[in-house]
Design a protein around this motif. Structure first.
Motif, PDB file in Angstrom:
ATOM      1  N   ILE A  78      -2.372   9.140  16.383  1.00  0.00           N
ATOM      2  CA  ILE A  78      -2.571   8.596  15.033  1.00  0.00           C
ATOM      3  C   ILE A  78      -3.094   7.168  15.147  1.00  0.00           C
ATOM      4  O   ILE A  78      -2.507   6.351  15.860  1.00  0.00           O
ATOM      5  N   ALA A  79      -4.167   6.849  14.430  1.00  0.00           N
ATOM      6  CA  ALA A  79      -4.656   5.461  14.378  1.00  0.00           C
ATOM      7  C   ALA A  79      -4.054   4.796  13.153  1.00  0.00           C
ATOM      8  O   ALA A  79      -4.305   5.229  12.026  1.00  0.00           O
ATOM      9  N   GLY A  80      -3.225   3.769  13.344  1.00  0.00           N
ATOM     10  CA  GLY A  80      -2.660   3.013  12.218  1.00  0.00           C
ATOM     11  C   GLY A  80      -1.173   3.258  12.044  1.00  0.00           C
ATOM     12  O   GLY A  80      -0.741   4.374  11.780  1.00  0.00           O
ATOM     13  N   ARG A 105      -3.677  -1.609  15.402  1.00  0.00           N
ATOM     14  CA  ARG A 105      -4.553  -2.750  15.701  1.00  0.00           C
ATOM     15  C   ARG A 105      -3.788  -4.068  15.828  1.00  0.00           C
ATOM     16  O   ARG A 105      -4.118  -4.919  16.648  1.00  0.00           O
ATOM     17  N   ASP A 106      -2.752  -4.264  15.003  1.00  0.00           N
ATOM     18  CA  ASP A 106      -1.993  -5.521  15.038  1.00  0.00           C
ATOM     19  C   ASP A 106      -1.346  -5.703  16.419  1.00  0.00           C
ATOM     20  O   ASP A 106      -0.977  -4.734  17.073  1.00  0.00           O
ATOM     21  N   PRO A 107      -1.129  -6.978  16.816  1.00  0.00           N
ATOM     22  CA  PRO A 107      -0.529  -7.201  18.128  1.00  0.00           C
ATOM     23  C   PRO A 107       0.978  -6.908  18.185  1.00  0.00           C
ATOM     24  O   PRO A 107       1.552  -6.848  19.267  1.00  0.00           O
ATOM     25  N   HIS A 133       0.532   4.519  -7.265  1.00  0.00           N
ATOM     26  CA  HIS A 133       0.499   5.802  -6.573  1.00  0.00           C
ATOM     27  C   HIS A 133      -0.065   5.724  -5.149  1.00  0.00           C
ATOM     28  O   HIS A 133      -0.014   6.712  -4.428  1.00  0.00           O
ATOM     29  N   GLY A 134      -0.631   4.584  -4.756  1.00  0.00           N
ATOM     30  CA  GLY A 134      -1.330   4.511  -3.455  1.00  0.00           C
ATOM     31  C   GLY A 134      -0.429   4.859  -2.285  1.00  0.00           C
ATOM     32  O   GLY A 134      -0.736   5.752  -1.485  1.00  0.00           O
ATOM     33  N   GLY A 135       0.688   4.182  -2.177  1.00  0.00           N
ATOM     34  CA  GLY A 135       1.597   4.416  -1.052  1.00  0.00           C
ATOM     35  C   GLY A 135       2.275   5.774  -1.154  1.00  0.00           C
ATOM     36  O   GLY A 135       2.482   6.462  -0.147  1.00  0.00           O
TER      37      GLY A 135
HETATM   38  C1  LIG Z   1       0.839  -5.927  -3.322  1.00  0.00           C
HETATM   39  C2  LIG Z   1       0.798  -4.428  -3.235  1.00  0.00           C
HETATM   40  C3  LIG Z   1       1.741  -3.658  -3.903  1.00  0.00           C
HETATM   41  C4  LIG Z   1       1.728  -2.263  -3.820  1.00  0.00           C
HETATM   42  N1  LIG Z   1       2.663  -1.537  -4.484  1.00  0.00           N
HETATM   43  C5  LIG Z   1       2.645  -0.179  -4.417  1.00  0.00           C
HETATM   44  C6  LIG Z   1       3.612   0.604  -5.112  1.00  0.00           C
HETATM   45  O1  LIG Z   1       4.481   0.095  -5.825  1.00  0.00           O
HETATM   46  N2  LIG Z   1       3.552   1.956  -5.005  1.00  0.00           N
HETATM   47  C7  LIG Z   1       2.594   2.566  -4.228  1.00  0.00           C
HETATM   48  O2  LIG Z   1       2.591   3.816  -4.153  1.00  0.00           O
HETATM   49  N3  LIG Z   1       1.671   1.853  -3.551  1.00  0.00           N
HETATM   50  C8  LIG Z   1       1.659   0.503  -3.623  1.00  0.00           C
HETATM   51  N4  LIG Z   1       0.724  -0.227  -2.951  1.00  0.00           N
HETATM   52  C9  LIG Z   1      -0.302   0.480  -2.150  1.00  0.00           C
HETATM   53  C10 LIG Z   1       0.242   0.857  -0.764  1.00  0.00           C
HETATM   54  O3  LIG Z   1       0.730  -0.279  -0.100  1.00  0.00           O
HETATM   55  C11 LIG Z   1      -0.859   1.524   0.067  1.00  0.00           C
HETATM   56  O4  LIG Z   1      -1.438   2.562  -0.685  1.00  0.00           O
HETATM   57  C12 LIG Z   1      -0.283   2.099   1.366  1.00  0.00           C
HETATM   58  O5  LIG Z   1       0.182   1.072   2.194  1.00  0.00           O
HETATM   59  C13 LIG Z   1      -1.321   2.934   2.117  1.00  0.00           C
HETATM   60  O6  LIG Z   1      -0.745   3.414   3.292  1.00  0.00           O
HETATM   61  P1  LIG Z   1      -1.662   3.745   4.550  1.00  0.00           P
HETATM   62  O7  LIG Z   1      -0.780   4.328   5.592  1.00  0.00           O
HETATM   63  O8  LIG Z   1      -2.837   4.529   4.135  1.00  0.00           O
HETATM   64  O9  LIG Z   1      -2.261   2.353   4.995  1.00  0.00           O
HETATM   65  P2  LIG Z   1      -1.530   1.001   5.411  1.00  0.00           P
HETATM   66  O10 LIG Z   1      -0.101   1.036   5.031  1.00  0.00           O
HETATM   67  O11 LIG Z   1      -2.405  -0.075   4.888  1.00  0.00           O
HETATM   68  O12 LIG Z   1      -1.601   1.028   6.994  1.00  0.00           O
HETATM   69  C14 LIG Z   1      -2.810   0.982   7.725  1.00  0.00           C
HETATM   70  C15 LIG Z   1      -2.461   0.505   9.129  1.00  0.00           C
HETATM   71  O13 LIG Z   1      -3.592   0.709   9.985  1.00  0.00           O
HETATM   72  C16 LIG Z   1      -3.770  -0.451  10.796  1.00  0.00           C
HETATM   73  N5  LIG Z   1      -5.182  -0.466  11.214  1.00  0.00           N
HETATM   74  C17 LIG Z   1      -6.259  -0.886  10.491  1.00  0.00           C
HETATM   75  N6  LIG Z   1      -7.387  -0.678  11.201  1.00  0.00           N
HETATM   76  C18 LIG Z   1      -7.017  -0.127  12.384  1.00  0.00           C
HETATM   77  C19 LIG Z   1      -7.730   0.337  13.526  1.00  0.00           C
HETATM   78  N7  LIG Z   1      -9.058   0.257  13.609  1.00  0.00           N
HETATM   79  N8  LIG Z   1      -7.018   0.866  14.547  1.00  0.00           N
HETATM   80  C20 LIG Z   1      -5.664   0.966  14.508  1.00  0.00           C
HETATM   81  N9  LIG Z   1      -4.942   0.531  13.441  1.00  0.00           N
HETATM   82  C21 LIG Z   1      -5.608   0.015  12.392  1.00  0.00           C
HETATM   83  C22 LIG Z   1      -3.363  -1.601   9.885  1.00  0.00           C
HETATM   84  O14 LIG Z   1      -3.046  -2.765  10.619  1.00  0.00           O
HETATM   85  C23 LIG Z   1      -2.133  -0.985   9.188  1.00  0.00           C
HETATM   86  O15 LIG Z   1      -0.953  -1.181   9.929  1.00  0.00           O
HETATM   87  C24 LIG Z   1       0.722  -1.626  -3.026  1.00  0.00           C
HETATM   88  C25 LIG Z   1      -0.233  -2.396  -2.337  1.00  0.00           C
HETATM   89  C26 LIG Z   1      -0.200  -3.784  -2.444  1.00  0.00           C
HETATM   90  C27 LIG Z   1      -1.240  -4.620  -1.711  1.00  0.00           C
END
Ligand SMILES: Cc1cc2nc3c(=O)[nH]c(=O)nc-3n(C[C@H](O)[C@H](O)[C@H](O)COP(=O)(O)OP(=O)(O)OC[C@H]3O[C@@H](n4cnc5c(N)ncnc54)[C@H](O)[C@@H]3O)c2cc1C
Length: 415
Positions: free
Chosen positions: A11-13, A37-39, A334-336
């Motif tokens: 898994i990437a990420g 990607r983060d350290p 809904h994003g998370g």
């Molecule tokens: C202020 C704020 C409030 C929010 N509140 C809500 C809420 O109340 N309810 C809700 O449902 N959603 C909310 N969201 C949205 C939610 O945070 C995101 O939709 C969710 O984090 C997406 O999850 P993800 O796993 O797709 O990506 P992320 O959680 O963004 O994780 C992506 C990961 O991939 C890593 N990465 C990036 N590029 C690379 C690479 N090339 N190689 C390896 N790793 C990499 C990043 O460092 C990160 O750790 C909020 C967002 C923000 C900014």
């Protein structure tokens, strides 16, 4: 459970969806590794809370070992609460009540949730590993390649690398997210000053969206109160895992038009907070105080974007989840939740394929066919809600900010 190596997932990420999928697969004894990607695990301030809805909670319940799911609920805010829509002076327009049930909606601290999702994955999360591409497959299966020249081979590769995904262009061609006219400056402020809550009792369990008189400007805030101190709850339910400090806080977001964000404020925390201060001048004094007391290093700028439906998936045995596919404006929260739902769904499909001997390509296609409709329904409704609450549609805006607030008594007197 013993981990077998006949079926492996890379898994990437290590964000919400990547970690949730890793938990799901670990529980089923599948060999899974996450490349981030983060350290290190907590290098970025992610000082905000997240509202989990029934999809997010269900995904966590399916993916996490019982004690970790209990830990998420124990450290979360109390169930129920309200979302209030008000004018800029905090006069109520209307209110939505959330169900007062433990598994219906729950506000949790994002850092605490990430720490819970990392628990038990020791040795399986690899930091400083920025994914750059996936080698196509063939009989040997796909390989995830990194910017340091290294690579990881696996039965299945999953891109969970967030909104700026490095893998998207390759795995889902022509789907770069569309920009929207809106942006958010997010901040975090202490909930208590001199021992007193800065949020009046009337708003104790409410999220508030205060909409300015002119379209395209609004302010959101909500308080995050830890149900149980993370330190104590982790010691009981996940001893040895990192427990974030559990100081209650107020999370806020100033929503404004992207054209009002000057070039160069990104990455300049002082300039960002100054902009938030300037743009909130006409709001209620409570809102202005939240901006004035914000913790500088938790201030973040987010330019809202909306994902585009994938037309084709280009690499067999590789797929994507979360914001990398379907980023959406934060209206409706809904994003998370959608990202967590993807993780549990994909986990379920992969575990079933391994158990039944079904070709893994079929399992992945099944995941994609189910995910795209619900995820893009969420993207479309978030974009529509953003247009209605902040766009130029004159009548709804006028009703929200001029008509409805006049019908209600003052909720928060201006001190
Ligand atoms: C202020 C704020 C409030 C929010 N509140 C809500 C809420 O109340 N309810 C809700 O449902 N959603 C909310 N969201 C949205 C939610 O945070 C995101 O939709 C969710 O984090 C997406 O999850 P993800 O796993 O797709 O990506 P992320 O959680 O963004 O994780 C992506 C990961 O991939 C890593 N990465 C990036 N590029 C690379 C690479 N090339 N190689 C390896 N790793 C990499 C990043 O460092 C990160 O750790 C909020 C967002 C923000 C900014």
């Amino acid at each position: 459970m013993a981990v077998s190596t006949d079926f492996s997932v890379a898994i990437a990420g290590a964000g919400l969806s990547g970690l949730c999928l890793a938990q799901y697969l670990m529980r089923a004894g599948i060999d899974v590794h996450v490349y981030e990607r983060d350290p290190g695990p907590f290098v970025r301030k992610q000082g905000y809370r997240i509202i989990l809805d029934r999809y997010g909670l269900e995904a966590l319940r399916e993916s996490l070992p019982r004690p970790l799911y209990r830990l998420a609920l124990a450290t979360g805010d109390e169930p129920g609460g309200h979302l209030r829509f008000t004018d800029s002076r905090l006069r109520d327009a209307f209110t939505i009540a959330f169900k007062d049930e433990p598994h219906a909606t729950r506000q949790v601290d994002r850092l605490t949730l990430r720490s819970i999702l990392m628990s038990g994955l020791d040795g399986r999360i690899h930091y400083h590993k920025a994914a750059v591409a996936v080698d196509g497959g063939g009989p040997a299966g796909p390989r995830l390649r990194f910017n340091d020249g290294g690579a990881a081979a696996a039965t299945v590769v999953v891109g969970a690398d967030g909104v700026g995904s490095a893998l998207r262009a390759q795995l889902m061609p022509d789907t770069d997210p569309a920009n929207t006219p809106m942006a958010g400056i997010y901040g975090r402020s202490p909930l208590r000053r001199n021992g007193e809550s800065v949020i009046p009792d009337a708003l104790r369990t409410s999220g508030v969206l205060a909409i300015a008189d002119r379209p395209g400007l609004a302010f959101f805030f909500t308080s995050m109160r830890f149900g149980e101190s993370p330190r104590e709850a982790f010691a009981r339910l996940a001893p040895g895992s990192y427990a974030p400090t559990g100081d209650d806080y107020v999370m806020w977001g100033l929503l404004l038009r992207q054209e009002e964000v000057p070039d160069g404020v990104r990455g300049d925390l002082l300039a960002l907070r100054d902009l938030a201060t300037r743009m909130s001048t006409d709001f209620h004094p409570l809102i202005r105080r939240l901006v004035a007391t914000a913790e500088l290093d938790a201030t973040v700028l987010n330019l809202f974007a909306a994902g585009r439906r994938p037309q084709r998936w280009a690499v067999p045995r590789a797929t994507m989840m979360g914001d990398a596919v379907h980023v959406m404006p934060p209206f409706g929260a809904h994003g998370g939740n959608t990202a967590l739902r993807d993780a549990a769904l994909l986990g379920n499909k992969l575990v079933e394929a391994r158990a039944s001997g079904m070709p893994v390509e079929e399992a992945i296609a099944g995941y994609q066919d189910e995910m795209v409709p619900y995820a893009f329904h969420a993207v479309d409704s978030a974009a529509e809600l953003m247009r209605r609450l902040t766009g130029g549609a004159a009548v709804p805006h006028w009703v929200l900010t001029r008509v409805l607030p006049r019908l209600h008594r003052v909720t928060v007197p201006e001190a």
